[in-house]
Design an enzyme around this catalytic site. Structure first.
Site, PDB file in Angstrom:
ATOM      1  N   CYS A   1       0.830  -1.200   0.000  1.00 36.80           N
ATOM      2  CA  CYS A   1       0.000   0.000   0.000  1.00 36.80           C
ATOM      3  C   CYS A   1       0.873   1.262   0.000  1.00 36.80           C
ATOM      4  CB  CYS A   1      -0.979  -0.011   1.170  1.00 36.80           C
ATOM      5  SG  CYS A   1      -2.279   1.240   1.030  1.00 36.80           S
TER       6      CYS A   1
ATOM      7  N   ASP B   1      -3.173   1.069  10.361  1.00 37.08           N
ATOM      8  CA  ASP B   1      -4.341   1.929  10.591  1.00 37.08           C
ATOM      9  C   ASP B   1      -4.751   1.853  12.046  1.00 37.08           C
ATOM     10  OD1 ASP B   1      -4.602   1.420   7.492  1.00 37.08           O
ATOM     11  OD2 ASP B   1      -5.766   3.195   8.030  1.00 37.08           O
TER      12      ASP B   1
HETATM   13  C1  RUB Z   1      -3.540   3.379   3.664  1.00 38.83           C
HETATM   14  C2  RUB Z   1      -2.930   2.288   4.483  1.00 38.83           C
HETATM   15  C3  RUB Z   1      -1.649   2.630   5.183  1.00 38.83           C
HETATM   16  C4  RUB Z   1      -1.955   3.052   6.622  1.00 38.83           C
HETATM   17  C5  RUB Z   1      -0.753   3.722   7.273  1.00 38.83           C
HETATM   18  O1  RUB Z   1      -4.850   3.056   3.248  1.00 38.83           O
HETATM   19  O2  RUB Z   1      -3.456   1.214   4.662  1.00 38.83           O
HETATM   20  O3  RUB Z   1      -0.806   1.519   5.222  1.00 38.83           O
HETATM   21  O4  RUB Z   1      -3.042   3.964   6.638  1.00 38.83           O
HETATM   22  O5  RUB Z   1      -0.449   4.930   6.587  1.00 38.83           O
HETATM   23  P1  RUB Z   1      -5.746   4.170   2.478  1.00 38.83           P
HETATM   24  P2  RUB Z   1       0.561   5.996   7.248  1.00 38.83           P
HETATM   25  O6  RUB Z   1      -4.986   4.583   1.253  1.00 38.83           O
HETATM   26  O7  RUB Z   1      -6.986   3.421   2.147  1.00 38.83           O
HETATM   27  O8  RUB Z   1      -5.978   5.304   3.442  1.00 38.83           O
HETATM   28  O9  RUB Z   1       1.802   5.248   7.594  1.00 38.83           O
HETATM   29  O10 RUB Z   1       0.786   7.018   6.139  1.00 38.83           O
HETATM   30  O11 RUB Z   1      -0.111   6.585   8.433  1.00 38.83           O
END
Ligand code: RUB
Length: 295
Positions: free
Chosen positions: A113, A182
């Site tokens: 992701c 998340d």
């Molecule tokens: C984003 C996602 C990320 C986490 C952590 O999903 O799953 O791995 O949110 O992100 P989406 P961060 O694109 O659906 O929001 O490390 O930037 O907080």
């Protein structure tokens, strides 16, 4: 989806509470508190899975009820919101420096992701002069992997994009996996982009280390009270085009999944590299036993 990634979402939520306080006109405390509750609800309903949003909003709204006037409450909220955003940005930097130590010269790393925190760790290792290669998954259906490979390429990192179903084949070449979070539950499970748990399973099978990179405000005190994490489902239009399949065919598009604690070698946080088993103790320190009892 204009704001993505649990960290950015939390900072946006905290910032929205700050803006509400800055722009508020009126002196009636009861009305102020009622409007604040409505603002909180609107924000929290926007993304149900990432507890970072909940923690960012709660931390920013804290102390409003105890204020003796609307002006005092506004000041408290503005201060809280600025503090949360500053601490959150600082946490990302600290995690980068702690996580980078787990990456060795010559390592091949996989990420999934688009996690700003996991990318921060990988980029820091590269900046330290370590020779590393990265495999980044496409992350269907929204294809956040395209953002990730752009971010990594900008840093000058040797980056390869793979489709999600190539993970098991490629895992043989990988030394470590770094993903974002998340939500982290009280028993140390990780909620992250759909597909994360498959990658963790394959990493375990291949004896590859699997790390979650997570600020501690992604730890969920709600799960301690027994609450389940709601897994967000998105539009089927993300998966199929209109008319492509018969109406009788159902489409299920869950956006996040749960990786059990036993698949996680470590959680890289701003207070150090911790085991999934120590999440409860961190929560106790961060949120306080009394506060946790309320949940
Ligand atoms: C984003 C996602 C990320 C986490 C952590 O999903 O799953 O791995 O949110 O992100 P989406 P961060 O694109 O659906 O929001 O490390 O930037 O907080």
């Amino acid at each position: 989806m204009k704001i993505r990634g649990a960290g950015r979402i939390a900072r946006a939520g905290a910032g929205a509470i700050g803006s509400f306080a800055k722009d508020y006109q009126g002196n009636d405390m009861a009305a102020f508190l009622k409007d604040l509750e409505e603002v909180k609800k609107t924000l929290l309903d926007s993304r149900p899975t990432a507890v970072s949003l909940w923690n960012g909003v709660q931390a920013s709204a804290k102390g409003a009820k105890e204020a003796s006037s609307v002006d005092e409450a506004r000041e408290i909220l503005i201060r809280n919101s600025e503090r949360f955003i500053a601490e959150s940005n600082e946490a990302v930097k600290t995690i980068a420096s702690i996580g980078a130590k787990r990456i060795e010269d010559g390592d091949t790393v996989m990420t999934h992701c688009n996690s700003s925190v996991a990318i921060g760790v990988i980029a820091e290792a590269h900046r330290q002069g370590k020779d590393i290669k990265v495999y980044a998954t496409e992350s269907r259906p929204w294809r956040q992997g395209i953002l990730t490979v752009n971010d990594l390429a900008k840093e000058g990192i040797d980056t390869t994009l793979i489709i999600d179903s190539a993970v098991r084949l490629v895992m043989k070449k990988v030394d470590k996996v770094f993903v974002g979070a998340d939500t982290i539950t009280s028993h140390g499970s990780l909620i992250n982009k759909i597909g994360t748990s498959q990658i963790a399973l394959m990493a375990k099978e291949a004896r590859v280390q699997f790390y979650a990179c997570s600020e501690t405000y992604k730890f969920s005190p709600l799960t301690l009270g027994g609450d389940m994490v709601k897994i967000e489902e998105r539009e089927i239009s993300e998966v199929v085009r209109p008319g492509e399949i018969p109406d009788s065919v159902k489409v299920f598009n869950p956006v996040f999944d749960v990786t059990p604690a036993e698949y996680i070698d470590g959680i890289v946080t701003e207070i150090g590299l911790i085991s999934p088993g120590s999440v409860y103790h961190v929560m106790e320190r961060k949120f306080g036993t009394e506060m946790m009892k309320e949940w």
